[in-house]
Scaffold this active site. Structure first.
Site, mmCIF file in Angstrom:
data_model
loop_
_atom_site.group_PDB
_atom_site.id
_atom_site.type_symbol
_atom_site.label_atom_id
_atom_site.label_comp_id
_atom_site.label_asym_id
_atom_site.label_seq_id
_atom_site.Cartn_x
_atom_site.Cartn_y
_atom_site.Cartn_z
ATOM 1 N N SER A 229 -24.834 60.227 90.312
ATOM 2 C CA SER A 229 -23.815 59.857 89.333
ATOM 3 C C SER A 229 -22.507 59.502 90.056
ATOM 4 O O SER A 229 -22.510 58.641 90.931
ATOM 5 C CB SER A 229 -23.644 60.989 88.308
ATOM 6 N N ASP A 455 -31.036 55.102 81.746
ATOM 7 C CA ASP A 455 -29.895 55.988 82.022
ATOM 8 C C ASP A 455 -28.745 55.694 81.059
ATOM 9 O O ASP A 455 -28.269 54.569 80.980
ATOM 10 C CB ASP A 455 -29.422 55.783 83.458
ATOM 11 N N HIS A 485 -30.576 60.661 82.836
ATOM 12 C CA HIS A 485 -29.547 60.415 83.839
ATOM 13 C C HIS A 485 -30.099 60.776 85.214
ATOM 14 O O HIS A 485 -30.181 61.949 85.582
ATOM 15 C CB HIS A 485 -28.326 61.265 83.501
#
Length: 516
Positions: A229, A455, A485
């Site tokens: 991320s 995602d 994610h």
């Protein structure tokens, strides 16, 4: 969901943890001019996480030899432009390699995202997922500057944060808009009052310099890195600043480095809408009847009706708080971070339709870093501080009003919420550094860049953009056709084989490969 100025949160880890601690910076003394790269880390058994890190118990050892988690504090400059000035302490955690020393490659440093996520709590929470990587690496993570035990940013107290997260984040009239703007100003002013010293020094470029100091103190010639991320943005900035020091690196759930704040927020609106569509399709395709709608459109219509009803009349949540429209939206978004959370979303929606907002509020609390005892980690203050220090644009209510039609087109459910989140940095005490990060890294070793087609928080398109921005021969893109994610923690065998092949054996996957 922190008011999503740019929601790059590692929400999977937030569901399990997120914690902080007050680590006062040291002041310059007679020995301050020493070379910080020569410091020796004093590794000791890890204490229990403090409130800023999210609280909880000390991490449990991993199976096998040398499975004990150890913690230490790395001394780093408060201001990298003044390396001989004041210092701060950066909290580190590690577990030693389980394999023979002659097979050890070095340290593999993790950043799990946010920004604002505590690596000191997240790594042990998911440590078993990295058992294979541990055979050749010491696993290491850290609380970045401004986070957890690393000179944490603090803003409002727990009671004030309860009110902050329950307020209306999608104003419908001038009174609600004024209330939202006033609340944002109050939050930002509290951050300045309580964290004035650290706020100018939490930019990603400074965290990247911390990474290079960490690399040297750990004794590695190259940085071996696993970024997830926001951790992909940090890794990209590191590669830009230190291309010749990049070792074996993996970027998973990739932030698009080419987007400004507006474009990133719009992309997230599309991403969360796409994830909601996928959830609805999955629910109605089950053998058993979907309890939250008869068709994909019916599921989405009923959710939209629920949110409109909550905007007018909140329902009981976790006593004594009420589930508001904003809290419910945060809870729904949290559940979309992983397909494993979809059953909780179904249960939460079914419960809310019956007038009980408990499950959706618990999900929202997880997004916001609130523990069961009502204490907040510093996830959201750090998230805001780092985002606002990084991103140059500052948006006005007039900007949001102008952009609302485009955001609503991108996502009927999340559009307003994402658009109004862009005012988070209005009146912030520190100017933003740039429109978007520079991650160009000519000459760096190959970096494996993994994009997940489903995602919600870092939409799939960001992986290709990151691979291109890193440069030819550097960014190697891998596509995972999945949900949630990130890709590695999906446990997909194809993805794991690619990651293990590169990190353990140096085998670079074929460019633009697809899993499964």
């Amino acid at each position: 969901m922190p008011r999503p100025f740019r929601l790059r949160a590692a929400a999977l880890s937030a569901c399990a943890l997120l914690l902080p601690a007050l680590l006062a910076g040291c002041t310059a003394g007679d020995d301050q001019a020493q070379d910080l790269t020569r410091q020796k880390l004093d590794w000791k058994p890890c204490p229990s996480p403090d409130e800023a890190q999210g609280g909880g118990a000390s991490p449990s050892p991993l199976p096998g030899a040398r499975g004990q988690w150890e913690c230490a504090t790395l001394k780093a400059p408060l201001d990298w432009d003044d390396p001989d000035g004041d210092t701060i302490g950066l909290a580190l955690i590690r577990v030693r390699t389980s394999g023979p020393e002659n097979k050890r490659i070095g340290s593999l440093i993790f950043n799990f995202g946010g920004p604002g996520g505590s690596g000191v709590t997240t790594l042990p929470a998911f440590g078993r997922d990295y058992t294979t990587l541990r055979t050749r690496y010491d696993l290491v993570s850290f609380d970045p500057r401004g986070v957890g035990r690393s000179a944490p940013v603090t803003c409002e107290d727990d009671q004030q944060l309860d009110e902050y997260f329950q307020q209306d984040g999608t104003p419908d009239d001038s009174a609600e808009r004024t209330e939202l703007l006033d609340s944002t100003k109050d939050f930002n002013a509290a951050c300045e009052d309580n964290s004035r010293r650290i706020l100018p020094h939490v930019r990603t470029t400074e965290a990247a310099r911390d990474l290079d100091l960490m690399r040297q103190v750990l004794g590695d010639d190259k940085l071996h890195y696993f970024g997830i991320s926001y951790g992909t943005e940090l890794g990209g900035v590191y590669a830009h600043l230190f291309p010749d020091k990049v070792g074996r690196a993996v970027f998973d759930a990739v932030v698009d480095p080419a987007l400004n704040s507006e474009q990133a927020s719009l992309g997230q609106a599309r991403g969360f809408q796409r994830a909601l569509d996928n959830y609805a399709e999955d629910c109605v395709s089950q053998v058993e009847e979907c309890p939250v709608g008869d068709s994909v459109q019916d599921v989405k219509n009923r959710i939209a009706t629920l949110l409109r009803d909550l905007d007018r009349t909140p329902i009981p949540g976790v006593f004594p708080r009420q589930l508001t429209e904003t809290m419910a939206t945060s809870g729904i978004a949290q559940a979309l971070y992983s397909k494993n959370f979809w059953p909780f979303l179904t249960d939460g929606l079914e419960q809310a339709y019956d007038g009980d907002g408990t499950i959706l509020m618990v999900l929202a609390d997880s997004m916001n870093g609130r523990s069961q005892n009502g204490e907040y980690s510093n996830l959201v203050p750090a998230n805001v501080a780092i985002n606002c220090a990084d991103a140059k644009p500052r948006y006005t209510p007039a900007d949001v009003e102008r952009l609302l039609p485009e955001f609503r087109k991108a996502s009927p459910l999340f559009g307003d919420f994402m658009a109004w989140g862009m005012i988070t940095c209005t009146d912030w005490a520190v100017p933003g550094a740039a429109d978007h990060p520079d991650v160009s890294a000519p000459g760096a070793a190959p970096i494996l860049v993994i994009g997940n087609t489903g995602d919600p928080a870092t939409p799939y398109e960001g992986a290709r953009s990151m691979a291109r921005a890193l440069g030819e021969g550097v960014g190697v893109e891998l596509t995972y056709n999945g949900q949630g994610h990130g890709a590695y923690n999906s446990e997909d065998r194809c993805v794991r084989n690619a990651v293990h092949g590169y990190l353990l054996d140096g085998k670079v996957p074929e460019a633009e490969a697809v899993c499964p």
